[in-house]
Motif scaffolding. Structure first.
Motif, PDB file in Angstrom:
ATOM      1  N   LEU A   1       0.837  -1.197   0.000  1.00 32.24           N
ATOM      2  CA  LEU A   1       0.000   0.000   0.000  1.00 32.24           C
ATOM      3  C   LEU A   1       0.873   1.249   0.000  1.00 32.24           C
ATOM      4  CD1 LEU A   1      -2.783   1.474   0.470  1.00 32.24           C
ATOM      5  CD2 LEU A   1      -2.260   1.283   2.925  1.00 32.24           C
ATOM      6  N   ILE A   2       0.613   2.158  -0.951  1.00 36.22           N
ATOM      7  CA  ILE A   2       1.292   3.448  -0.978  1.00 36.22           C
ATOM      8  C   ILE A   2       0.263   4.556  -1.204  1.00 36.22           C
ATOM      9  CG2 ILE A   2       3.521   2.560  -1.753  1.00 36.22           C
ATOM     10  CD1 ILE A   2       2.769   3.469  -4.599  1.00 36.22           C
ATOM     11  N   HIS A   3       0.598   5.748  -0.759  1.00 37.82           N
ATOM     12  CA  HIS A   3      -0.288   6.897  -0.964  1.00 37.82           C
ATOM     13  C   HIS A   3      -0.295   7.321  -2.422  1.00 37.82           C
ATOM     14  CE1 HIS A   3      -1.278  11.235  -1.079  1.00 37.82           C
ATOM     15  NE2 HIS A   3      -2.146  10.927  -0.123  1.00 37.82           N
ATOM     16  N   GLY A   4       0.878   7.359  -3.035  1.00 35.79           N
ATOM     17  CA  GLY A   4       0.978   7.641  -4.460  1.00 35.79           C
ATOM     18  C   GLY A   4       1.250   9.081  -4.824  1.00 35.79           C
ATOM     19  N   ASP A   5       0.920  10.040  -3.932  1.00 38.04           N
ATOM     20  CA  ASP A   5       1.171  11.455  -4.210  1.00 38.04           C
ATOM     21  C   ASP A   5       1.535  12.148  -2.898  1.00 38.04           C
ATOM     22  OD1 ASP A   5       1.435  13.772  -5.703  1.00 38.04           O
ATOM     23  OD2 ASP A   5      -0.699  14.277  -5.606  1.00 38.04           O
ATOM     24  N   ALA A   6       2.561  11.636  -2.252  1.00 38.63           N
ATOM     25  CA  ALA A   6       2.899  12.041  -0.889  1.00 38.63           C
ATOM     26  C   ALA A   6       3.825  13.247  -0.882  1.00 38.63           C
ATOM     27  CB  ALA A   6       3.542  10.870  -0.147  1.00 38.63           C
TER      28      ALA A   6
ATOM     29  N   LEU B   1      -3.139  15.323   9.206  1.00 37.83           N
ATOM     30  CA  LEU B   1      -3.963  14.398   8.432  1.00 37.83           C
ATOM     31  C   LEU B   1      -3.360  14.228   7.051  1.00 37.83           C
ATOM     32  CD1 LEU B   1      -7.475  15.996   9.188  1.00 37.83           C
ATOM     33  CD2 LEU B   1      -6.315  14.195  10.499  1.00 37.83           C
ATOM     34  N   LEU B   2      -3.329  13.006   6.567  1.00 40.28           N
ATOM     35  CA  LEU B   2      -2.890  12.724   5.202  1.00 40.28           C
ATOM     36  C   LEU B   2      -4.124  12.683   4.319  1.00 40.28           C
ATOM     37  CD1 LEU B   2      -0.376  12.033   3.485  1.00 40.28           C
ATOM     38  CD2 LEU B   2      -0.890   9.613   3.882  1.00 40.28           C
ATOM     39  N   ILE B   3      -4.149  13.508   3.268  1.00 40.61           N
ATOM     40  CA  ILE B   3      -5.338  13.639   2.437  1.00 40.61           C
ATOM     41  C   ILE B   3      -5.039  13.230   1.001  1.00 40.61           C
ATOM     42  CG2 ILE B   3      -6.160  15.536   3.882  1.00 40.61           C
ATOM     43  CD1 ILE B   3      -5.432  17.426   1.519  1.00 40.61           C
TER      44      ILE B   3
ATOM     45  N   VAL C   1      10.079   9.708  -2.560  1.00 42.28           N
ATOM     46  CA  VAL C   1      10.804  10.445  -3.596  1.00 42.28           C
ATOM     47  C   VAL C   1      10.486  11.936  -3.614  1.00 42.28           C
ATOM     48  CG1 VAL C   1      11.042  10.705  -6.105  1.00 42.28           C
ATOM     49  CG2 VAL C   1      11.230   8.441  -5.065  1.00 42.28           C
ATOM     50  N   PRO C   2       9.209  12.374  -3.487  1.00 44.85           N
ATOM     51  CA  PRO C   2       8.953  13.817  -3.566  1.00 44.85           C
ATOM     52  C   PRO C   2       9.732  14.637  -2.554  1.00 44.85           C
ATOM     53  CG  PRO C   2       6.907  12.601  -3.795  1.00 44.85           C
ATOM     54  CD  PRO C   2       7.949  11.599  -3.399  1.00 44.85           C
TER      55      PRO C   2
END
Length: 299
Positions: free
Chosen positions: A184-189, A202-204, A219-220
């Motif tokens: 599982l990854i957020h994808g746009d962190a 909060l992570l949105i 990476v970001p």
């Protein structure tokens, strides 16, 4: 100027129209005072008095992605993860050829300045079990190509360059993902997807949630040292909080190249004039030169 014309675009005007239609059908009052929070892949409008944020997806073709966002948000809530929850309203709502969803409103507050908050959220997210429902395998290339197909108000030569760059990067990216453990990854962190409700970060934004290498979420922040002037000591704290430095991983450069193409094709959608157009020009120049240290600017 030779430009690539759009097939369909998401603008504040047509997104607001869809938002008003969806609010009307859902019984939400006073939406005409809604404030635009963000316009990009989606449009987000805040209705503070109703305690709701309205999210307008670009088209009904995003139905699977919208359903995934809702499923992920509800799953995170069940696990007690600090996240933003969808409202109980029946959703999504189709309006003017777009899909609209409704989310709890978190009042505006100063965005977290320390990347440590993001590091802690990602550490805890990555510690969760993989969801008990299917998620797509990480693959940012289809959305990049779709952006390029409908690009508006940018030079054709820029569209061609980005298209060729995607072709060059995709094989290495796919090989890396196929050979790496997927979770599982957020994808746009990034820090823009962290909100504070006054006492908790909060992570949105669950649009890009997928199964893939956890390094993708790191990476970001790593590339922000070169691209956005993140102090190296803050990145060191981020890595320590998370528990590892992604720049030491063999696949970092492949993921960074893909991420930068994604960021540039995203910006391209709003790069018709003003600061966004200037920033798009700057990013295109650095990509053409292969300059990994050219400073970019967040918009």
């Amino acid at each position: 100027m030779d430009v690539h014309e759009p097939h369909a675009t998401l603008t504040e005007a047509n997104a607001r129209r869809a938002m008003l239609t969806a609010c009307d059908s859902s019984g939400l009052t006073q939406p005409r005072n809604a404030k635009l929070l963000r316009l990009g892949e989606n449009a987000l409008f805040a209705l503070p008095e109703a305690g709701v944020v309205v999210r307008v997806a670009r088209s009904t073709e995003m139905a699977e992605k919208v359903a995934k966002e809702l499923a992920v948000a509800r799953w995170l809530a069940r696990h007690g993860f600090p996240s933003v929850h969808p409202t109980d309203a029946p959703q999504p709502v189709e309006a003017d050829g777009r899909l609209v969803t409704f989310w709890e409103y978190v009042p505006d507050s100063a965005p977290p300045t320390s990347p440590n908050l993001l590091a802690a959220l990602l550490r805890d997210l990555h510690a969760l079990p993989d969801p008990d429902f299917p998620l797509p395998v990480l693959n940012p290339f289809p959305i990049m190509r779709r952006r390029l197909e409908v690009a508006s108000g940018v030079k054709r030569e820029d569209v061609r360059f980005l298209s060729d760059a995607c072709d060059d990067a995709e094989a290495d990216f796919r090989a890396l993902v196929d050979s790496s453990p997927g979770h599982l990854i957020h994808g746009d962190a990034h820090r823009g997807n962290v909100l504070s409700n006054g006492h908790q970060a909060l992570l949105i934004d669950y649009e890009a949630v997928a199964i893939g290498p956890r390094a993708w979420d790191l990476v970001p922040t790593a590339m922000a040292v070169d691209r956005f002037g993140l102090p190296s000591d803050e990145y060191a704290d981020f890595s320590q909080t998370y528990g590892g430095d992604v720049t030491e991983w063999h696949g970092y450069s492949v993921l960074r190249t893909t991420r930068e193409l994604g960021m540039t094709t995203w910006l391209m959608q709003i790069a018709q004039s003003g600061p966004a157009a200037d920033e798009f020009t700057l990013r295109m120049e650095s990509l053409r030169k292969g300059d990994l240290e050219q400073r970019w600017h967040a918009l």
